[in-house]
Design a protein around this motif. Structure first.
Motif, PDB file in Angstrom:
ATOM      1  N   ALA A 212      29.364  -0.328   9.719  1.00 23.11           N
ATOM      2  CA  ALA A 212      28.505   0.852   9.877  1.00 23.11           C
ATOM      3  C   ALA A 212      27.235   0.709   9.056  1.00 23.11           C
ATOM      4  O   ALA A 212      26.141   1.105   9.495  1.00 23.11           O
ATOM      5  CB  ALA A 212      29.271   2.108   9.482  1.00 23.11           C
ATOM      6  N   PHE A 213      27.353   0.134   7.850  1.00 23.50           N
ATOM      7  CA  PHE A 213      26.172  -0.071   7.012  1.00 23.50           C
ATOM      8  C   PHE A 213      25.197  -1.039   7.679  1.00 23.50           C
ATOM      9  O   PHE A 213      23.989  -0.776   7.752  1.00 23.50           O
ATOM     10  CB  PHE A 213      26.587  -0.600   5.640  1.00 23.50           C
ATOM     11  CG  PHE A 213      25.437  -1.102   4.805  1.00 23.50           C
ATOM     12  CD1 PHE A 213      24.537  -0.215   4.239  1.00 23.50           C
ATOM     13  CD2 PHE A 213      25.245  -2.454   4.612  1.00 23.50           C
ATOM     14  CE1 PHE A 213      23.463  -0.660   3.471  1.00 23.50           C
ATOM     15  CE2 PHE A 213      24.176  -2.924   3.849  1.00 23.50           C
ATOM     16  CZ  PHE A 213      23.289  -2.023   3.287  1.00 23.50           C
ATOM     17  N   LEU A 214      25.702  -2.177   8.146  1.00 24.05           N
ATOM     18  CA  LEU A 214      24.837  -3.166   8.785  1.00 24.05           C
ATOM     19  C   LEU A 214      24.149  -2.582  10.013  1.00 24.05           C
ATOM     20  O   LEU A 214      22.955  -2.827  10.254  1.00 24.05           O
ATOM     21  CB  LEU A 214      25.650  -4.395   9.170  1.00 24.05           C
ATOM     22  CG  LEU A 214      26.219  -5.228   8.003  1.00 24.05           C
ATOM     23  CD1 LEU A 214      27.096  -6.351   8.535  1.00 24.05           C
ATOM     24  CD2 LEU A 214      25.096  -5.778   7.145  1.00 24.05           C
ATOM     25  N   ASN A 215      24.875  -1.792  10.794  1.00 23.16           N
ATOM     26  CA  ASN A 215      24.307  -1.176  11.988  1.00 23.16           C
ATOM     27  C   ASN A 215      23.203  -0.191  11.627  1.00 23.16           C
ATOM     28  O   ASN A 215      22.119  -0.196  12.227  1.00 23.16           O
ATOM     29  CB  ASN A 215      25.403  -0.481  12.783  1.00 23.16           C
ATOM     30  CG  ASN A 215      24.896   0.133  14.080  1.00 23.16           C
ATOM     31  OD1 ASN A 215      24.276  -0.561  14.892  1.00 23.16           O
ATOM     32  ND2 ASN A 215      25.147   1.421  14.263  1.00 23.16           N
ATOM     33  N   SER A 216      23.470   0.661  10.608  1.00 27.39           N
ATOM     34  CA  SER A 216      22.467   1.653  10.189  1.00 27.39           C
ATOM     35  C   SER A 216      21.255   0.978   9.574  1.00 27.39           C
ATOM     36  O   SER A 216      20.105   1.391   9.808  1.00 27.39           O
ATOM     37  CB  SER A 216      23.095   2.626   9.191  1.00 27.39           C
ATOM     38  OG  SER A 216      24.158   3.356   9.771  1.00 27.39           O
ATOM     39  N   PHE A 217      21.476  -0.067   8.787  1.00 25.15           N
ATOM     40  CA  PHE A 217      20.365  -0.769   8.154  1.00 25.15           C
ATOM     41  C   PHE A 217      19.482  -1.432   9.216  1.00 25.15           C
ATOM     42  O   PHE A 217      18.251  -1.377   9.145  1.00 25.15           O
ATOM     43  CB  PHE A 217      20.897  -1.816   7.171  1.00 25.15           C
ATOM     44  CG  PHE A 217      19.823  -2.480   6.353  1.00 25.15           C
ATOM     45  CD1 PHE A 217      19.350  -1.887   5.197  1.00 25.15           C
ATOM     46  CD2 PHE A 217      19.279  -3.685   6.752  1.00 25.15           C
ATOM     47  CE1 PHE A 217      18.357  -2.495   4.444  1.00 25.15           C
ATOM     48  CE2 PHE A 217      18.280  -4.298   6.010  1.00 25.15           C
ATOM     49  CZ  PHE A 217      17.819  -3.701   4.850  1.00 25.15           C
ATOM     50  N   ARG A 218      20.118  -2.059  10.211  1.00 24.96           N
ATOM     51  CA  ARG A 218      19.348  -2.717  11.268  1.00 24.96           C
ATOM     52  C   ARG A 218      18.499  -1.707  12.043  1.00 24.96           C
ATOM     53  O   ARG A 218      17.326  -1.949  12.343  1.00 24.96           O
ATOM     54  CB  ARG A 218      20.295  -3.450  12.223  1.00 24.96           C
ATOM     55  CG  ARG A 218      19.593  -4.268  13.297  1.00 24.96           C
ATOM     56  CD  ARG A 218      20.607  -4.930  14.222  1.00 24.96           C
ATOM     57  NE  ARG A 218      21.372  -5.941  13.528  1.00 24.96           N
ATOM     58  CZ  ARG A 218      21.014  -7.224  13.436  1.00 24.96           C
ATOM     59  NH1 ARG A 218      19.883  -7.626  14.000  1.00 24.96           N
ATOM     60  NH2 ARG A 218      21.773  -8.088  12.804  1.00 24.96           N
ATOM     61  N   LYS A 219      19.087  -0.542  12.339  1.00 30.39           N
ATOM     62  CA  LYS A 219      18.342   0.494  13.057  1.00 30.39           C
ATOM     63  C   LYS A 219      17.155   0.984  12.224  1.00 30.39           C
ATOM     64  O   LYS A 219      16.072   1.249  12.764  1.00 30.39           O
ATOM     65  CB  LYS A 219      19.266   1.666  13.391  1.00 30.39           C
ATOM     66  CG  LYS A 219      20.275   1.389  14.492  1.00 30.39           C
ATOM     67  CD  LYS A 219      21.123   2.625  14.784  1.00 30.39           C
ATOM     68  CE  LYS A 219      22.090   2.369  15.917  1.00 30.39           C
ATOM     69  NZ  LYS A 219      22.943   3.563  16.199  1.00 30.39           N
ATOM     70  N   SER A 220      17.350   1.096  10.915  1.00 27.19           N
ATOM     71  CA  SER A 220      16.279   1.568  10.034  1.00 27.19           C
ATOM     72  C   SER A 220      15.123   0.582  10.012  1.00 27.19           C
ATOM     73  O   SER A 220      13.951   0.972  10.042  1.00 27.19           O
ATOM     74  CB  SER A 220      16.822   1.779   8.623  1.00 27.19           C
ATOM     75  OG  SER A 220      17.860   2.737   8.607  1.00 27.19           O
ATOM     76  N   ILE A 221      15.432  -0.700   9.941  1.00 24.93           N
ATOM     77  CA  ILE A 221      14.382  -1.721   9.925  1.00 24.93           C
ATOM     78  C   ILE A 221      13.693  -1.799  11.292  1.00 24.93           C
ATOM     79  O   ILE A 221      12.463  -1.905  11.386  1.00 24.93           O
ATOM     80  CB  ILE A 221      14.967  -3.094   9.543  1.00 24.93           C
ATOM     81  CG1 ILE A 221      15.501  -3.051   8.101  1.00 24.93           C
ATOM     82  CG2 ILE A 221      13.912  -4.186   9.669  1.00 24.93           C
ATOM     83  CD1 ILE A 221      14.454  -2.760   7.043  1.00 24.93           C
TER      84      ILE A 221
END
Length: 430
Positions: free
Chosen positions: A88-97
């Motif tokens: 979930a962290f990797l997914n949210s971080f990727r969306k933010s970038i």
């Protein structure tokens, strides 16, 4: 070449391809230098392919996954819900970038008060984070700068947590010290006169004492405490309010103070029993007492609102529903954990101490307050891993202690005890 410019250049260099997240640990003199470093790094990042954000480790607590939330909020600059797994962290971080619409963009997150990462040192989470969770994309897009007053190897003993960490010391020149510290002490004394200051002294007396204490501290609040103590010791032999005071008597009194007292490391043998409810508490111990009161009378869920520096604009603005209303002022003080207390102590000392001073052992101050029953330990004495405490000091006394530190206690409480009586219904006795 400016060494600090070299640090910024190394952090912001584009096109890095690490096997893990780039990690730079910067040792700063104090909280102000942490803020200055972040400001200078942000300025250096203008025009680069990355941007810089900041957050604090003050309230990570004992749950390492709280770092997910802190990092994501630093990237998005908004509040995000808790994230409890790596995917979930990797997914949210990727969306933010991706939302930045710049494929080459990377973010540098500055973690202030990184010494508190030791609270989660037992978890493999930190090691996995600095290794990028095995995700090459994350390793290219995230850079972490940890800021602390102590070296990285003293924070986490294991070299495996971040094996490629770059260590450096912030070389920024210290701010020029104020020349007339004695005048600052006198202004504080005049302000304290309305609050029944224990001892009065003239400016010549203050100047003489400041000159002798300056190698120990330049904090006017600390100096006022020490000089008042000296004035009380010598008043039977010389008049502290007279500019013609006997310097030899005063000098002998200052030399008679033990180092533990001067640095306020709490030594019972150096403390005299006094009636003043404020000045009988050592200066730094007052920060601990104020923090303990807040921990006992605030809900844990409100900590970020009141004690995260980056969220100053959100303090005391949230409207609570009836179900959310804090009733601790009515039901009595609640227990709190040691990491939570230390986080609040760090906040208060960072925000209300302006000068570089030798900071005493916080645990010693806690033990001293426990010996006076202002704080009680509620957990077993054999529980050394997760001790719990409760503040037993009265609201009126803590208000006075907070006022001596220029802290408005009501600003850090969910409910104001001073209004409790007015809020209670009148009861007629028959």
């Amino acid at each position: 070449m400016d060494p600090d410019a070299e640090i910024f250049k190394a952090i912001l260099r584009p096109g890095l391809n690490h096997s893990g997240v780039q990690h730079v640990h910067v040792v700063c003199r104090d909280k102000d230098q942490m803020d200055d470093f972040y400001t200078e790094l942000s300025d250096a990042a203008v025009g680069s392919s990355g941007f810089v954000s900041t957050t604090t480790c003050l309230f990570i607590g004992e749950n390492p996954y709280n770092l997910f939330k802190l990092i994501l909020e630093a990237v998005t600059l908004t509040t995000v819900p808790p994230v409890r797994n790596v995917a979930a962290f990797l997914n949210s971080f990727r969306k933010s970038i991706d939302a930045l619409n710049k494929p080459e963009e990377f973010v540098t997150v500055c973690l202030k008060h990184a010494e508190l990462l030791r609270n989660v040192a037992a978890s493999p989470f930190l090691e996995h984070l600095f290794h990028g969770f095995g995700d090459e994309w994350l390793s290219k897009r995230l850079r972490i700068v940890t800021l602390s007053t102590i070296p990285w190897d003293l924070i986490l003993v294991s070299d495996e947590v971040s094996p490629s960490v770059l260590h450096t010391v912030y070389k920024q020149k210290t701010t020029v010290e104020k020349k007339h510290i004695d005048a600052d002490v006198m202004r504080l004394q005049y302000k304290a006169l309305d609050e029944d200051a224990p001892e009065i002294f003239c400016q010549g007396f203050a100047k003489f004492c400041v000159k002798n204490f300056k190698n120990n501290t330049t904090d006017p609040h600390h100096l006022l405490f020490l000089i008042s103590k000296v004035a009380g010791i010598v008043k039977d032999k010389t008049d502290p309010t007279d500019e013609n005071f006997k310097k030899d008597v005063v000098k002998n009194a200052m030399h008679g103070l033990k180092d533990d007292f001067v640095f306020l490391k709490v030594d019972n043998s150096c403390l005299e029993t006094v009636a003043d409810p404020v000045n009988e508490i050592p200066y730094y111990a007052r920060f601990v007492l104020v923090a303990a009161y807040c921990a006992s009378y605030n809900r844990k869920t409100s900590d970020l609102r009141y004690f995260a520096r980056e969220r100053d604009g959100k303090r005391r603005t949230a409207h609570k529903t009836k179900a959310e209303t804090n009733t601790f002022q009515e039901t009595g003080p609640q227990t709190f954990s040691l990491p939570r207390l230390l986080g609040m102590v760090c906040f208060f000392m960072s925000d209300y101490l302006k000068y570089t001073d030798p900071i005493p052992d916080i645990q010693s101050l806690i033990n001293q307050l426990c010996s006076t029953k202002l704080i009680v330990r509620t957990s077993s004495d054999v529980n050394l891993q997760k001790p719990k405490y409760r503040c037993e000091a009265s609201y009126d006394r803590v208000v006075q202690v907070a006022r001596s530190l220029d802290i408005n206690l009501a600003d850090f409480l969910e409910s104001d005890p001073s209004t409790l009586t007015a809020a209670m219904p009148l009861i007629s006795l028959t």
